[in-house]
Design a protein around this motif. Structure first.
Motif, mmCIF file in Angstrom:
data_model
loop_
_atom_site.group_PDB
_atom_site.id
_atom_site.type_symbol
_atom_site.label_atom_id
_atom_site.label_comp_id
_atom_site.label_asym_id
_atom_site.label_seq_id
_atom_site.Cartn_x
_atom_site.Cartn_y
_atom_site.Cartn_z
ATOM 1 N N GLU A 76 0.841 -1.202 0.000
ATOM 2 C CA GLU A 76 0.000 0.000 0.000
ATOM 3 C C GLU A 76 0.876 1.251 0.000
ATOM 4 O O GLU A 76 0.618 2.197 -0.747
ATOM 5 C CB GLU A 76 -0.926 -0.005 1.217
ATOM 6 N N GLY A 77 1.918 1.258 0.840
ATOM 7 C CA GLY A 77 2.833 2.397 0.869
ATOM 8 C C GLY A 77 3.530 2.584 -0.468
ATOM 9 O O GLY A 77 3.602 3.696 -0.990
ATOM 10 N N TYR A 78 4.033 1.504 -1.029
ATOM 11 C CA TYR A 78 4.713 1.562 -2.325
ATOM 12 C C TYR A 78 3.743 2.087 -3.386
ATOM 13 O O TYR A 78 4.085 2.960 -4.182
ATOM 14 C CB TYR A 78 5.231 0.185 -2.712
ATOM 15 N N GLY A 79 2.525 1.549 -3.371
ATOM 16 C CA GLY A 79 1.518 1.930 -4.365
ATOM 17 C C GLY A 79 1.075 3.370 -4.275
ATOM 18 O O GLY A 79 0.575 3.929 -5.252
ATOM 19 N N SER A 80 1.263 3.998 -3.119
ATOM 20 C CA SER A 80 0.900 5.411 -3.000
ATOM 21 C C SER A 80 1.860 6.299 -3.789
ATOM 22 O O SER A 80 1.555 7.445 -4.073
ATOM 23 C CB SER A 80 0.869 5.839 -1.526
ATOM 24 N N ILE A 81 3.006 5.734 -4.174
ATOM 25 C CA ILE A 81 3.984 6.480 -4.963
ATOM 26 C C ILE A 81 4.101 5.915 -6.373
ATOM 27 O O ILE A 81 4.225 6.649 -7.337
ATOM 28 C CB ILE A 81 5.355 6.483 -4.247
ATOM 29 N N ASP A 82 4.050 4.606 -6.483
ATOM 30 C CA ASP A 82 4.153 3.938 -7.780
ATOM 31 C C ASP A 82 2.980 2.972 -7.913
ATOM 32 O O ASP A 82 2.970 1.908 -7.307
ATOM 33 C CB ASP A 82 5.483 3.180 -7.860
ATOM 34 N N ILE A 118 10.870 9.731 4.159
ATOM 35 C CA ILE A 118 11.365 9.026 2.973
ATOM 36 C C ILE A 118 12.352 9.885 2.184
ATOM 37 O O ILE A 118 13.022 9.370 1.295
ATOM 38 C CB ILE A 118 10.212 8.540 2.057
ATOM 39 N N ARG A 119 12.468 11.152 2.532
ATOM 40 C CA ARG A 119 13.451 12.020 1.870
ATOM 41 C C ARG A 119 14.877 11.583 2.191
ATOM 42 O O ARG A 119 15.807 11.904 1.468
ATOM 43 C CB ARG A 119 13.255 13.478 2.285
ATOM 44 N N THR A 120 15.053 10.866 3.299
ATOM 45 C CA THR A 120 16.375 10.369 3.672
ATOM 46 C C THR A 120 16.835 9.360 2.635
ATOM 47 O O THR A 120 16.115 8.421 2.309
ATOM 48 C CB THR A 120 16.325 9.694 5.063
ATOM 49 N N SER A 121 18.035 9.568 2.130
ATOM 50 C CA SER A 121 18.594 8.652 1.140
ATOM 51 C C SER A 121 18.825 7.288 1.773
ATOM 52 O O SER A 121 19.381 7.176 2.870
ATOM 53 C CB SER A 121 19.919 9.224 0.632
ATOM 54 N N LEU A 122 18.407 6.252 1.070
ATOM 55 C CA LEU A 122 18.614 4.885 1.533
ATOM 56 C C LEU A 122 20.104 4.603 1.706
ATOM 57 O O LEU A 122 20.534 4.032 2.714
ATOM 58 C CB LEU A 122 17.973 3.896 0.556
ATOM 59 N N ALA A 123 20.907 5.027 0.737
ATOM 60 C CA ALA A 123 22.357 4.808 0.806
ATOM 61 C C ALA A 123 22.960 5.536 2.001
ATOM 62 O O ALA A 123 23.801 4.977 2.717
ATOM 63 C CB ALA A 123 23.021 5.254 -0.494
ATOM 64 N N ALA A 124 22.532 6.762 2.237
ATOM 65 C CA ALA A 124 23.054 7.529 3.376
ATOM 66 C C ALA A 124 22.656 6.874 4.693
ATOM 67 O O ALA A 124 23.470 6.762 5.619
ATOM 68 C CB ALA A 124 22.552 8.968 3.318
ATOM 69 N N TRP A 125 21.407 6.426 4.787
ATOM 70 C CA TRP A 125 20.946 5.776 6.022
ATOM 71 C C TRP A 125 21.732 4.511 6.291
ATOM 72 O O TRP A 125 22.135 4.244 7.422
ATOM 73 C CB TRP A 125 19.446 5.476 5.923
ATOM 74 N N LEU A 126 21.964 3.720 5.257
ATOM 75 C CA LEU A 126 22.749 2.496 5.425
ATOM 76 C C LEU A 126 24.182 2.822 5.837
ATOM 77 O O LEU A 126 24.783 2.107 6.642
ATOM 78 C CB LEU A 126 22.725 1.648 4.151
ATOM 79 N N GLY A 127 24.732 3.903 5.304
ATOM 80 C CA GLY A 127 26.082 4.329 5.691
ATOM 81 C C GLY A 127 26.158 4.741 7.152
ATOM 82 O O GLY A 127 27.161 4.494 7.825
ATOM 83 N N LYS A 139 6.883 3.033 0.894
ATOM 84 C CA LYS A 139 7.023 4.375 0.295
ATOM 85 C C LYS A 139 8.485 4.706 0.025
ATOM 86 O O LYS A 139 8.837 5.260 -1.023
ATOM 87 C CB LYS A 139 6.438 5.427 1.234
ATOM 88 N N TRP A 140 9.329 4.388 0.989
ATOM 89 C CA TRP A 140 10.765 4.695 0.892
ATOM 90 C C TRP A 140 11.390 3.961 -0.280
ATOM 91 O O TRP A 140 12.137 4.543 -1.050
ATOM 92 C CB TRP A 140 11.404 4.323 2.204
ATOM 93 N N PHE A 141 11.064 2.675 -0.407
ATOM 94 C CA PHE A 141 11.603 1.902 -1.518
ATOM 95 C C PHE A 141 11.120 2.466 -2.854
ATOM 96 O O PHE A 141 11.879 2.519 -3.818
ATOM 97 C CB PHE A 141 11.215 0.431 -1.398
ATOM 98 N N ALA A 142 9.871 2.861 -2.926
ATOM 99 C CA ALA A 142 9.331 3.423 -4.174
ATOM 100 C C ALA A 142 10.047 4.715 -4.551
ATOM 101 O O ALA A 142 10.133 5.059 -5.728
ATOM 102 C CB ALA A 142 7.832 3.665 -4.040
ATOM 103 N N SER A 143 10.574 5.410 -3.560
ATOM 104 C CA SER A 143 11.279 6.673 -3.788
ATOM 105 C C SER A 143 12.780 6.493 -3.957
ATOM 106 O O SER A 143 13.491 7.466 -4.166
ATOM 107 C CB SER A 143 11.045 7.618 -2.601
#
Length: 166
Positions: A31-37, A66-75, A147-151
């Protein structure tokens, strides 16, 4: 896919990782993903999202937006990678079971290689109302992760960042 009978499963797995709960989490994520894609969450991403949502310390370390970059968060959170692939692999048959349960229960629509959340079933509203705070938190975070993954770009990029492959 080999699924253990209920009597052969550890009691914690039968209670906490049952197909209905996993279907609800996958539904929330889709549902979260679908709200963006609107095309739906790529099937392989459910195998990345669930280990994030189900692992308490990872779930609690998720960013607020979700504005937080996935790569930055993982770092900034290298502990997320510790045993991630192992957890993800262990969850594969349970997630598949949850997807099948959700599809059979008309919560999830599987089209091509995407999973689309059906409109909120009445039973989902009741489930959320009657759930514990922790279950509600998991559902909220599943939606956030969707949502985050969709972004965050292509699903292969997301999987690569987590060190797993489809």
């Amino acid at each position: 896919m080999t699924i253990s009978s209920w009597s052969d499963r550890p009691i914690e797995q039968a209670r906490l990782l049952n197909p209905a709960f996993l279907a609800a989490l996958i539904w929330s994520c889709a549902e979260g993903y679908g709200s963006i894609d609107e095309q739906g969450i790529p099937y392989p991403l459910t195998f990345v999202a669930m280990p994030i949502v189900l692992h308490k310390s990872t779930r609690e370390s998720l960013p607020r937006a979700i504005r937080t970059s996935l790569a930055a968060w993982l770092g900034e959170n290298p502990q997320v990678h510790v045993r991630f692939a192992e957890r993800a692999t262990a969850l594969v048959p349970l997630i598949k079971e949850g997807v099948l349960f959700g599809a059979n229960g008309q919560m999830l629509n599987i089209s091509s290689s995407q999973i689309v959340a059906e409109p909120r079933p009445r039973s989902m509203s009741r489930f959320l109302r009657e759930s514990s705070d922790e279950v509600q938190h998991c559902m909220k975070k599943a939606k956030f992760v969707g949502k985050w993954f969709a972004s965050s770009g292509d699903y292969t990029t997301v999987m690569t960042l987590f060190g797993v492959m489809p």
